[in-house]
Design a protein around this motif. Sequence first.
Motif, short mmCIF file in Angstrom:
data_model
loop_
_atom_site.label_atom_id
_atom_site.label_comp_id
_atom_site.label_asym_id
_atom_site.label_seq_id
_atom_site.Cartn_x
_atom_site.Cartn_y
_atom_site.Cartn_z
N LYS A 251 0.83 -1.20 0.00
CA LYS A 251 0.00 0.00 0.00
C LYS A 251 0.86 1.26 0.00
CE LYS A 251 -3.63 2.44 2.52
NZ LYS A 251 -4.55 2.42 3.69
N ARG A 252 1.97 1.25 0.73
CA ARG A 252 2.86 2.42 0.76
C ARG A 252 3.40 2.74 -0.63
NH1 ARG A 252 5.00 3.99 5.77
NH2 ARG A 252 3.31 3.84 7.30
N PHE A 253 3.75 1.73 -1.37
CA PHE A 253 4.23 1.97 -2.74
C PHE A 253 3.12 2.60 -3.58
CE2 PHE A 253 7.04 -1.88 -1.83
CZ PHE A 253 8.15 -1.10 -1.56
N TYR A 254 1.92 2.12 -3.39
CA TYR A 254 0.77 2.67 -4.12
C TYR A 254 0.54 4.14 -3.77
CZ TYR A 254 -4.17 3.61 -5.10
OH TYR A 254 -5.34 4.18 -5.52
N ALA A 259 -0.24 10.00 -6.88
CA ALA A 259 -0.47 11.40 -7.22
C ALA A 259 -0.07 11.71 -8.65
CB ALA A 259 0.29 12.32 -6.25
N ARG A 260 0.93 10.99 -9.19
CA ARG A 260 1.40 11.29 -10.55
C ARG A 260 1.09 10.18 -11.56
NH1 ARG A 260 6.14 8.99 -12.13
NH2 ARG A 260 7.23 7.68 -10.60
N ASN A 263 -4.19 4.23 -13.22
CA ASN A 263 -4.57 3.13 -14.10
C ASN A 263 -3.43 2.10 -14.25
OD1 ASN A 263 -6.76 4.82 -14.33
ND2 ASN A 263 -6.18 5.60 -16.33
N ASP A 264 -3.17 1.65 -15.50
CA ASP A 264 -2.17 0.61 -15.74
C ASP A 264 -0.77 1.05 -15.33
OD1 ASP A 264 -3.90 -1.35 -16.77
OD2 ASP A 264 -3.84 -0.45 -18.75
N ALA A 265 -0.44 2.32 -15.57
CA ALA A 265 0.90 2.81 -15.23
C ALA A 265 1.15 2.71 -13.73
CB ALA A 265 1.06 4.25 -15.70
N LEU A 266 0.14 3.00 -12.94
CA LEU A 266 0.28 2.91 -11.48
C LEU A 266 0.40 1.46 -11.04
CD1 LEU A 266 0.35 4.19 -8.71
CD2 LEU A 266 -2.16 4.32 -8.75
N PHE A 267 -0.39 0.58 -11.64
CA PHE A 267 -0.30 -0.85 -11.31
C PHE A 267 1.10 -1.38 -11.62
CE2 PHE A 267 -0.77 -5.36 -11.87
CZ PHE A 267 -1.71 -5.74 -10.91
N ASP A 268 1.64 -1.01 -12.79
CA ASP A 268 2.99 -1.44 -13.17
C ASP A 268 4.03 -0.91 -12.19
OD1 ASP A 268 2.02 -2.80 -15.35
OD2 ASP A 268 2.54 -1.25 -16.81
N LYS A 269 3.85 0.35 -11.76
CA LYS A 269 4.83 0.96 -10.86
C LYS A 269 4.84 0.27 -9.50
CE LYS A 269 8.02 3.94 -9.95
NZ LYS A 269 9.32 3.90 -10.67
N VAL A 270 3.67 -0.05 -8.99
CA VAL A 270 3.59 -0.76 -7.71
C VAL A 270 4.29 -2.11 -7.82
CG1 VAL A 270 2.04 -1.85 -6.05
CG2 VAL A 270 1.47 0.40 -6.99
N THR A 271 4.02 -2.82 -8.91
CA THR A 271 4.65 -4.12 -9.13
C THR A 271 6.17 -3.98 -9.20
OG1 THR A 271 2.70 -4.86 -10.36
CG2 THR A 271 4.72 -6.12 -10.65
N GLU A 272 6.63 -2.95 -9.92
CA GLU A 272 8.07 -2.70 -10.05
C GLU A 272 8.71 -2.40 -8.69
OE1 GLU A 272 10.87 0.85 -11.90
OE2 GLU A 272 9.00 0.37 -12.93
#
Length: 321
Positions: A251-254, A259-260, A263-272
Motif C-alpha cells: 500500500k505504501r508503494f501505491y 499522485a502522478r 490506471n495501468d501505469a500505477l499498477f505497473d509501478k507498484v509491481t516494479e
Amino acid sequence: MNRLNHVDYIIHKLSALATEIEQRGKLNLLDLHRHSEDFYAHFFNELFGWRLQNLNTIKPNAEAIDLIDHTSKIVIQVSATATKAKVESALTKDLSEYNGYAFKFISISKDAGDLRDKSLANPHRLTFDPKTDIHDLTSILRYISGLGADNQRRIVAFLKKELGVEVDPVKLESNLSAMITILAKEDWSSDDAAFETIPFDIDNKIEFNDLNHARDIIEEYSLHYPRIARIYADYDREGNNKSLSVLNAIKRFYVAHKARLSNDALFDKVTECVSERVQESANFVPIPEEELDLCINILVVDAFTRCKIFKNPVGYAHAAS
C-alpha cells in the motif's frame, strides 16, 4: 515489465522453443512439429493479425503447406530445416489450388538469413519474396523490437499463456514465503488498518479503476488468493502478523506514486517497486526471473483483491459474499 524486459522475455521464450525443437526434434519430431505448427499459427495471428489455421486439421497430410489463411490468402510451410532445397521442395509441389495466394516459409529452429538472398524456384508463381517472406527467430525478434510497449506486452501475455511452464506448488509457496518474510521485515506498523479477508468484486473494481492490460494479470493471478490466504494465516497464527506488514508495504508503494500515476501505469509501478524491494534485500536468494515475476504478481494482485491498493467502486463498500 518495462519495454526492454518485454523484448528480453520474448527472446528467452522463443529461443527456448527453438532449442527444444533442436534438442528433442530427432526423438519426437512428429509431435513436436505439430505442436510448432499450432503454436506459430496462433503466434503469427497475434503478431500480424492474420487468421491462420493448421491445414492438417482440415486436410490431413497436406503436401508442402502447413498453415493457411483464406481471408488474407496466405499459405505457410513450417520447418525445422532451413535450406534452399527445403523451400524449393515446397514451392515445386502441386500448389495450383492456391493460385493467387502468398507463400511464406517459417524456420522454427535454424537461422534462415542466407536464404533471403538466394534465387528460389517458384514454378507456380505464388506471391513470394524471399527477403520478406522467409521468417526465422532473428527476423521475428527484429520485428517485435520495433513494436510499441503495448503490443510487446500483448505478445508477452500470449507467450506466457502458450509457453508458460507448469507451476510447482511446493516451490511456489517456498518462494512466496521468502518474499513475504523480506517485505515483512520493514517497519510498516504506523499503517495498521485492517484488510479484507474476502475478495471484493474484482471485475467491478477493475472497470472502476480503468485497468486494461492489468486486467489479464489480475484475472490470472487472483486464482492464487486461497494460497496467499493460507500462507498469511500460518504466519499470523504464530503471532508474526506478516500479512498486515506485507499488505501495508504494498500500500505504501501505491500511495507514494498515485499522485502522478494512475490506471495501468500505477499498477505497473507498484509491481516494479515490490520487485525492487525484494531484490534489494540482503536476504533475497536469486531465483529465475519467471519465478520472481510470478510471485510478485501474486502478491500485488492479492493486495488489489483485498482493497489495499486502488479505489473501490463508488457505492460498493462491502466485500462480495
